[in-house]
Design a protein around this motif. Structure first.
Motif, PDB file in Angstrom:
ATOM      1  N   MET A  60     -19.686  40.418 -15.238  1.00 56.24           N
ATOM      2  CA  MET A  60     -20.393  39.318 -14.578  1.00 56.24           C
ATOM      3  C   MET A  60     -20.440  38.079 -15.459  1.00 56.24           C
ATOM      4  O   MET A  60     -20.349  36.957 -14.973  1.00 56.24           O
ATOM      5  CB  MET A  60     -21.790  39.778 -14.181  1.00 56.24           C
ATOM      6  CG  MET A  60     -21.736  40.688 -12.963  1.00 56.24           C
ATOM      7  SD  MET A  60     -23.329  40.930 -12.225  1.00 56.24           S
ATOM      8  CE  MET A  60     -23.862  42.380 -13.074  1.00 56.24           C
ATOM      9  N   ILE A  84     -18.159  37.195 -17.664  1.00 60.05           N
ATOM     10  CA  ILE A  84     -16.839  36.559 -17.601  1.00 60.05           C
ATOM     11  C   ILE A  84     -16.704  35.739 -16.315  1.00 60.05           C
ATOM     12  O   ILE A  84     -16.235  34.603 -16.320  1.00 60.05           O
ATOM     13  CB  ILE A  84     -15.717  37.628 -17.669  1.00 60.05           C
ATOM     14  CG1 ILE A  84     -15.719  38.298 -19.034  1.00 60.05           C
ATOM     15  CG2 ILE A  84     -14.360  37.010 -17.386  1.00 60.05           C
ATOM     16  CD1 ILE A  84     -14.729  39.437 -19.151  1.00 60.05           C
ATOM     17  N   LEU A  85     -17.182  36.327 -15.216  1.00 59.42           N
ATOM     18  CA  LEU A  85     -17.124  35.636 -13.930  1.00 59.42           C
ATOM     19  C   LEU A  85     -17.870  34.302 -13.999  1.00 59.42           C
ATOM     20  O   LEU A  85     -17.373  33.262 -13.560  1.00 59.42           O
ATOM     21  CB  LEU A  85     -17.764  36.539 -12.868  1.00 59.42           C
ATOM     22  CG  LEU A  85     -17.688  36.101 -11.416  1.00 59.42           C
ATOM     23  CD1 LEU A  85     -16.267  36.172 -10.940  1.00 59.42           C
ATOM     24  CD2 LEU A  85     -18.562  36.994 -10.566  1.00 59.42           C
ATOM     25  N   THR A 106      -7.091  32.372 -14.621  1.00 59.33           N
ATOM     26  CA  THR A 106      -7.017  33.121 -15.871  1.00 59.33           C
ATOM     27  C   THR A 106      -6.753  32.228 -17.085  1.00 59.33           C
ATOM     28  O   THR A 106      -6.771  32.687 -18.209  1.00 59.33           O
ATOM     29  CB  THR A 106      -5.913  34.190 -15.792  1.00 59.33           C
ATOM     30  OG1 THR A 106      -4.744  33.566 -15.283  1.00 59.33           O
ATOM     31  CG2 THR A 106      -6.327  35.323 -14.904  1.00 59.33           C
ATOM     32  N   ILE A 127     -16.536  35.742   2.048  1.00 62.19           N
ATOM     33  CA  ILE A 127     -16.107  36.015   0.672  1.00 62.19           C
ATOM     34  C   ILE A 127     -14.992  37.053   0.680  1.00 62.19           C
ATOM     35  O   ILE A 127     -13.970  36.894   0.030  1.00 62.19           O
ATOM     36  CB  ILE A 127     -17.286  36.520  -0.184  1.00 62.19           C
ATOM     37  CG1 ILE A 127     -18.356  35.437  -0.329  1.00 62.19           C
ATOM     38  CG2 ILE A 127     -16.811  36.948  -1.572  1.00 62.19           C
ATOM     39  CD1 ILE A 127     -19.579  35.883  -1.101  1.00 62.19           C
ATOM     40  N   PHE A 128     -15.196  38.099   1.470  1.00 62.33           N
ATOM     41  CA  PHE A 128     -14.213  39.176   1.490  1.00 62.33           C
ATOM     42  C   PHE A 128     -12.847  38.664   1.938  1.00 62.33           C
ATOM     43  O   PHE A 128     -11.829  38.958   1.310  1.00 62.33           O
ATOM     44  CB  PHE A 128     -14.682  40.305   2.404  1.00 62.33           C
ATOM     45  CG  PHE A 128     -13.754  41.481   2.437  1.00 62.33           C
ATOM     46  CD1 PHE A 128     -13.629  42.309   1.341  1.00 62.33           C
ATOM     47  CD2 PHE A 128     -12.986  41.757   3.558  1.00 62.33           C
ATOM     48  CE1 PHE A 128     -12.762  43.391   1.354  1.00 62.33           C
ATOM     49  CE2 PHE A 128     -12.125  42.838   3.590  1.00 62.33           C
ATOM     50  CZ  PHE A 128     -12.013  43.655   2.488  1.00 62.33           C
ATOM     51  N   VAL A 138     -11.378  36.636  -0.966  1.00 61.47           N
ATOM     52  CA  VAL A 138     -10.962  37.308  -2.203  1.00 61.47           C
ATOM     53  C   VAL A 138      -9.860  38.333  -1.961  1.00 61.47           C
ATOM     54  O   VAL A 138      -9.217  38.766  -2.892  1.00 61.47           O
ATOM     55  CB  VAL A 138     -12.125  37.992  -2.949  1.00 61.47           C
ATOM     56  CG1 VAL A 138     -13.205  37.000  -3.259  1.00 61.47           C
ATOM     57  CG2 VAL A 138     -12.655  39.177  -2.191  1.00 61.47           C
ATOM     58  N   ARG A 139      -9.643  38.703  -0.711  1.00 57.37           N
ATOM     59  CA  ARG A 139      -8.533  39.601  -0.408  1.00 57.37           C
ATOM     60  C   ARG A 139      -7.226  39.023  -0.896  1.00 57.37           C
ATOM     61  O   ARG A 139      -6.311  39.735  -1.269  1.00 57.37           O
ATOM     62  CB  ARG A 139      -8.451  39.799   1.097  1.00 57.37           C
ATOM     63  CG  ARG A 139      -8.952  41.140   1.498  1.00 57.37           C
ATOM     64  CD  ARG A 139      -8.515  41.483   2.866  1.00 57.37           C
ATOM     65  NE  ARG A 139      -8.267  42.912   2.902  1.00 57.37           N
ATOM     66  CZ  ARG A 139      -8.224  43.609   4.000  1.00 57.37           C
ATOM     67  NH1 ARG A 139      -8.373  43.010   5.153  1.00 57.37           N
ATOM     68  NH2 ARG A 139      -8.020  44.895   3.960  1.00 57.37           N
ATOM     69  N   GLY A 151      -6.895  37.169  -3.503  1.00 56.35           N
ATOM     70  CA  GLY A 151      -6.866  37.055  -4.959  1.00 56.35           C
ATOM     71  C   GLY A 151      -8.086  36.307  -5.466  1.00 56.35           C
ATOM     72  O   GLY A 151      -8.951  35.907  -4.687  1.00 56.35           O
ATOM     73  N   VAL A 152      -8.119  36.127  -6.779  1.00 55.75           N
ATOM     74  CA  VAL A 152      -9.267  35.481  -7.409  1.00 55.75           C
ATOM     75  C   VAL A 152      -9.203  33.975  -7.150  1.00 55.75           C
ATOM     76  O   VAL A 152      -8.134  33.390  -7.196  1.00 55.75           O
ATOM     77  CB  VAL A 152      -9.238  35.760  -8.923  1.00 55.75           C
ATOM     78  CG1 VAL A 152     -10.479  35.229  -9.589  1.00 55.75           C
ATOM     79  CG2 VAL A 152      -9.112  37.249  -9.174  1.00 55.75           C
ATOM     80  N   SER A 153     -10.353  33.376  -6.843  1.00 56.21           N
ATOM     81  CA  SER A 153     -10.345  31.926  -6.636  1.00 56.21           C
ATOM     82  C   SER A 153     -11.533  31.304  -7.351  1.00 56.21           C
ATOM     83  O   SER A 153     -12.612  31.888  -7.394  1.00 56.21           O
ATOM     84  CB  SER A 153     -10.374  31.593  -5.147  1.00 56.21           C
ATOM     85  OG  SER A 153     -11.683  31.366  -4.730  1.00 56.21           O
ATOM     86  N   ILE A 211     -14.804  30.907  -5.324  1.00 56.29           N
ATOM     87  CA  ILE A 211     -15.586  32.131  -5.170  1.00 56.29           C
ATOM     88  C   ILE A 211     -16.326  32.445  -6.464  1.00 56.29           C
ATOM     89  O   ILE A 211     -17.464  32.928  -6.450  1.00 56.29           O
ATOM     90  CB  ILE A 211     -14.683  33.317  -4.760  1.00 56.29           C
ATOM     91  CG1 ILE A 211     -13.990  33.024  -3.440  1.00 56.29           C
ATOM     92  CG2 ILE A 211     -15.483  34.598  -4.650  1.00 56.29           C
ATOM     93  CD1 ILE A 211     -14.889  33.017  -2.249  1.00 56.29           C
ATOM     94  N   ASN A 212     -15.694  32.144  -7.612  1.00 56.72           N
ATOM     95  CA  ASN A 212     -16.399  32.333  -8.879  1.00 56.72           C
ATOM     96  C   ASN A 212     -17.679  31.498  -8.902  1.00 56.72           C
ATOM     97  O   ASN A 212     -18.739  31.977  -9.320  1.00 56.72           O
ATOM     98  CB  ASN A 212     -15.518  31.903 -10.056  1.00 56.72           C
ATOM     99  CG  ASN A 212     -14.435  32.914 -10.359  1.00 56.72           C
ATOM    100  OD1 ASN A 212     -14.427  33.994  -9.790  1.00 56.72           O
ATOM    101  ND2 ASN A 212     -13.529  32.563 -11.244  1.00 56.72           N
ATOM    102  N   SER A 258     -20.207  33.028  -6.552  1.00 55.58           N
ATOM    103  CA  SER A 258     -20.770  34.250  -7.127  1.00 55.58           C
ATOM    104  C   SER A 258     -21.790  33.916  -8.200  1.00 55.58           C
ATOM    105  O   SER A 258     -22.836  34.568  -8.309  1.00 55.58           O
ATOM    106  CB  SER A 258     -19.668  35.101  -7.754  1.00 55.58           C
ATOM    107  OG  SER A 258     -18.635  35.309  -6.846  1.00 55.58           O
TER     108      SER A 258
END
Lengths: 293, 272
Positions: free
Chosen positions: B23, B25-26, B38, B220-221, B224-225, B227-229, B232-233, B236
């Motif tokens: 969490m 890192i997020l 990344t 959200i689902f 994020v399906r 990939g990471v965005s 969304i970070n 969250s």
């Protein structure tokens, strides 16, 4: 009259929104595939009565589940994944619960809060957090490459390993809390007595501490195993096409293939598999409640 | 004061590191300037700004909040009634079935609950939207409420209620003036639990929501399906922040209350 209302309101609510829907699933799982495409026919035709209703039932969908290897594999692999991740969660959770129970008393409420806090945080977000860590360019690979442990990035995301990590991570509090509750009540002088009588620390742990925390271990294992079996979010975000889990299959059968009768049959079989662990769990809870009194 | 052995210190450190590092890192990467999640490219609050412009997310957040407030409030009333019936109701017709229906949803896989409710709503011709999500969430969260409330009801001294009745209270007055204040902490935590469960739920909401109403987890689902965005970070991080502040405040309040209770008890002892 007031007593009647008090009982009737929650009772009727659950009958209408829990039990009746369940029978609808059962009925649709026993219906002809062709008839049940949306919009489908009424559930029960009062005009033709119960005999026609029973005659219409057929087991075609359940038969279909046995003919396609996909479903077998999905049930078996769900069972395997749920079982292995329960063991892993126990291995990760027991030392934490043990250390919490041995911590100074004034720390314990804070430690408890720290264990519960992730539980209040969104499940979806906690699973999502691992996507960024486990991907090929993710944090874990960057870290391992930097330390020189590996020379090429590992593929972890979209494998079963990622699913295990996800389940252990999200269900860890469910394992820690019951074990902690059992260990906290334990009288530490029992361990001291065992050591005085010649046990080594390790054998005192095996012979005294572990048996006394048995109920916590059992409760925690069920609390992880039962939801892990029907898990949908973790395999669809962290698992790849290689990890089959029945919750995901049901979802796809329903939303992608739009085959409602087969989806319902998948659900009924999943429930049948779950009945055994659920009954065992309730027995254990009852025994524990009786022991507490 | 007892000290922790090195083994216990290591397990606590590793355990809490495992729980919190993902969490953290997020949260850190939500302040990343780069669109590539990344690669760190410097501090920025850019994604929070973009999130605030995103109508779809804001609408979904509003729907989610509405659903959570309504469903947890109804669930608290129904769950408290159910708990009272289970603990104080005595015998009545179908009691085993009733308690079975209270506990079953707790262990029922969400995909099955969602599927069965959807089939019911279609069967009775109810259009899917905010109402159907509220009905679905109320049903599963009332069970959690009733478990929390009944554990409190079981442990409290029944003679307090009887004393109130002896002193001339009616049943309803005894409940309002004696029982309710005593079980209030459990009722409040039941409401909070139901509220969080409703905010969090993806699977049941996906089955029971229609095109007219989407909740935040569904949004959200589906995002994020892919990939990471970074957006969304950011989202969250906001949610993690709200929860952290909420839980810490709640625990501080309860700690202060228990301290006050302790000092009152001590004062009472001294007075005797």
């Amino acid at each position: 009259m007031r007593r009647f209302l008090l009982i009737a309101v929650p009772y009727l609510w659950l009958l209408a929104l829990f039990l009746v829907p369940f029978f609808i699933v059962l009925k649709i799982s026993l219906s002809d595939t062709a008839l049940m495409r949306p919009p489908y026919l009424p559930q029960f035709d009062w005009a033709t009565g119960i005999r026609a209703f029973v005659k219409d039932l057929d087991f075609e969908n359940f038969w279909f589940l046995t003919t396609d290897a996909l479903y077998w594999k999905a049930y078996l692999s769900s069972l395997r994944i749920a079982l292995i991740s329960t063991v892993l969660t126990l291995l990760a959770g027991y030392p934490i619960a043990y250390a919490m129970a041995r911590a100074p008393e004034e720390w314990r409420p804070t430690l408890m809060m720290l264990i519960i806090l992730p539980f209040w945080t969104s499940f979806l977000i906690r699973v999502y957090a691992w996507m960024g860590i486990l991907s090929n360019e993710g944090f874990l690979n960057q870290f391992l490459l930097w330390t020189g442990i590996i020379s090429e990035p590992l593929t972890i995301l979209n494998t079963s390993t990622a699913v295990y990590i996800g389940i252990v991570y999200t269900y860890l509090p469910f394992m820690v809390l019951p074990i902690y509750a059992a260990l906290e009540r334990m009288d530490e002088s029992l361990n001291e007595a065992a050591e005085d009588l010649g046990c080594s620390r390790l054998s005192a742990f095996w012979l005294v501490t572990v048996p006394l925390s048995r109920n916590g271990i059992i409760a925690g294992s069920f609390l992880v195993f039962i939801p892990a079996l029907g898990e949908f979010v973790i395999p669809s975000l962290l698992g790849g096409s290689g990890t089959l889990m029945i919750g995901k299959v049901l979802w796809e059968e329903f939303f992608s293939n739009r085959d409602w009768p087969v989806a319902s049959a998948v659900a009924v079989v999943l429930l049948l598999i779950l009945i055994v662990p659920i009954v065992l769990f309730q027995r254990n809870q009852q025994k524990q409640a009786e022991a507490d009194q | 004061m007892r000290r922790l052995s090195w083994f216990n210190t290591v397990s606590l450190t590793l355990g809490f590191a495992f729980l919190y590092i993902p969490m953290i890192i997020l949260v850190i990467y939500s302040f990343n300037e780069s669109k590539l999640v990344t690669v760190w490219a410097g501090f920025s609050t850019r994604w929070y700004g973009e999130l605030m412009q995103n109508e779809a997310f804001l609408n979904a957040a509003w729907v989610t909040l509405k659903v959570a407030v309504f469903s947890s409030s109804i669930a608290t009333v129904l769950g408290t009634m159910a708990a009272y019936v289970l603990v104080r109701g005595g015998r009545f017709f179908g009691r085993t079935l009733f308690s079975g229906m209270i506990y079953a949803p707790l262990v029922m896989p969400e995909v099955i609950t969602g599927l069965s409710l959807l089939l019911l709503f279609i069967g009775i011709g109810l259009d899917r939207g905010v109402l159907t999500i509220v009905l679905a969430h109320t049903t599963f969260s009332m069970c959690y409420v009733s478990v929390v409330v009944s554990s409190r009801l079981v442990t409290f001294d029944r003679s307090l209620e009887e004393a109130a009745l002896d002193l001339g209270c009616s049943q309803a007055e005894a409940f309002r003036l004696v029982t309710l204040p005593i079980i209030a902490p459990a009722v409040i935590s039941g409401w909070l639990l139901a509220f969080t469960l409703s905010l969090d739920d993806l699977v049941i909401a996906s089955f029971t929501s229609g095109p007219s109403a989407t909740t935040l987890p569904i949004k959200i689902f589906s995002a994020v399906r892919l990939g990471v965005s970074p957006e969304i970070n950011a989202l969250s991080t906001i949610l993690i922040g709200i929860v952290t502040v909420g839980v810490i405040t709640a625990s501080l309040v309860s700690k202060r209350r228990s301290l006050r209770l302790q000092s009152e008890e001590r004062a009472a002892e001294r007075a005797q």
